[in-house]
Design an enzyme around this catalytic site. Structure first.
Site, PDB file in Angstrom:
ATOM      1  N   SER A 107       0.841  -1.225   0.631  1.00 63.37           N
ATOM      2  CA  SER A 107       0.120  -0.068   0.213  1.00 63.37           C
ATOM      3  C   SER A 107       0.333   1.227  -0.392  1.00 63.37           C
ATOM      4  CB  SER A 107      -0.694   0.092   1.200  1.00 63.37           C
ATOM      5  OG  SER A 107      -0.232   0.089   2.505  1.00 63.37           O
ATOM      6  N   GLU A 140      -5.378  -0.609  -7.625  1.00 62.06           N
ATOM      7  CA  GLU A 140      -4.166   1.031  -7.969  1.00 62.06           C
ATOM      8  C   GLU A 140      -3.170  -0.380  -8.183  1.00 62.06           C
ATOM      9  OE1 GLU A 140      -3.058   4.453  -5.585  1.00 62.06           O
ATOM     10  OE2 GLU A 140      -2.885   2.793  -4.431  1.00 62.06           O
TER      11      GLU A 140
END
Length: 285
Positions: A107, A140
């Site tokens: 992340s 993402e």
């Protein structure tokens, strides 16, 4: 995150090798996947036959070399620790077949740095799923400095086949999602720390005033306060900007072992379950 990623790929018909160093962790992962599939069946979004097929698509391994030997795509979902990820990707570079794409669910950690130990930087990419993976649509997709167009296109296409919405971003600390989200969470913690308002008040303002489905303090609990702290440190180190410095309250909570849902208490207490969370006694008035 790992069991959610495995669940999603398996549900869409892919053969999945789920790898962990611990048999106990693998058993827990399969149990979690089964329970989450049961929820889908109860909601009518999945049939019993589809649940059975999904579970049949998953094979568990404790040996990384064996588990990844024939894989076309490997998605790493280890804890947000740079040294651990570098060790895993160095091994993946040695164990995976040359054509395999190596993806990280990180992340915040640099894909370029991760790729540097693999010997195949063009095949390394970020594939940052959102939690819970079977439900959340966003992926993402992070291009490292050496990631090829072919690798990026393959991962974008595959994400769409999983009924996800991939968004391509470049490799800078926190990417897009956490570069925006974590400072907001950190500021919410500072707002509590400085006595501006209480936990419930802060979360209510953001839910009702900003149309967020969950307040930032409760969201931090769900992410894991230790994960939030790790990401903020990556942002602070990566940009060298004091605005990313984690709030002392966050640091103290993680040090004390109050990490949110995973530990049973963070800003909220989860002794009676997630749906019946109460303000943690530390912050109740």
């Amino acid at each position: 995150m790992g069991n959610g990623i495995a669940h999603t790929f398996a549900q869409f018909g892919y053969q999945v090798n789920l790898v962990d160093v611990s048999n106990d962790a693998l058993s827990k992962a399969l149990s979690t996947i089964s329970k989450n599939l049961d929820r889908q069946v109860a909601k009518g979004t999945l049939s019993e036959a589809e649940k059975t097929d999904t579970l049949a698509n998953i094979t568990i391994y404790t040996d990384l070399k064996t588990g990844v030997a024939e894989a076309d795509l490997i998605v790493e979902a280890a804890t947000e620790n740079l040294e651990l990820k570098l060790k895993i990707f160095k091994d993946l570079g040695a164990f995976a077949k040359p054509s395999a794409i190596l993806a990280s669910n990180t992340s915040s950690i640099s894909i370029t740095k991760i790729a540097s130990v693999t010997g195949r930087g063009d095949k390394v990419i970020g594939m940052h799923f959102m939690n819970p993976v079977p439900v959340m649509k966003l992926v993402e997709v992070i291009r490292g400095y050496a990631t090829s167009d072919e690798t990026t296109a393959a991962v974008m296409s595959l994400s769409e086949k999983l009924s996800k919405v991939p968004v391509e971003v470049n490799d800078y600390p926190g990417f897009v999602a956490n570069r925006i989200l974590m400072p907001m969470i950190n500021e919410a913690i500072y707002t509590l720390y400085e006595g501006v308002a209480g936990v419930e008040e802060i979360d209510t303002v953001m839910r009702l005033g900003m149309a967020h489905p969950m307040g930032p303090l409760q969201l931090a609990d769900f992410i894991g306060l230790d994960v939030c702290l790790a990401i903020l440190k990556v942002l602070q180190d990566g940009f060298g900007n004091p605005k990313y410095a984690p709030c002392p309250l966050l640091v103290n909570m993680v040090t004390a072992g109050n990490k949110g849902v995973k530990s049973g208490e963070g800003f909220y207490n989860y002794a009676n379950g997630v749906k019946d969370a109460a303000i943690a006694s530390k912050f109740s008035t």
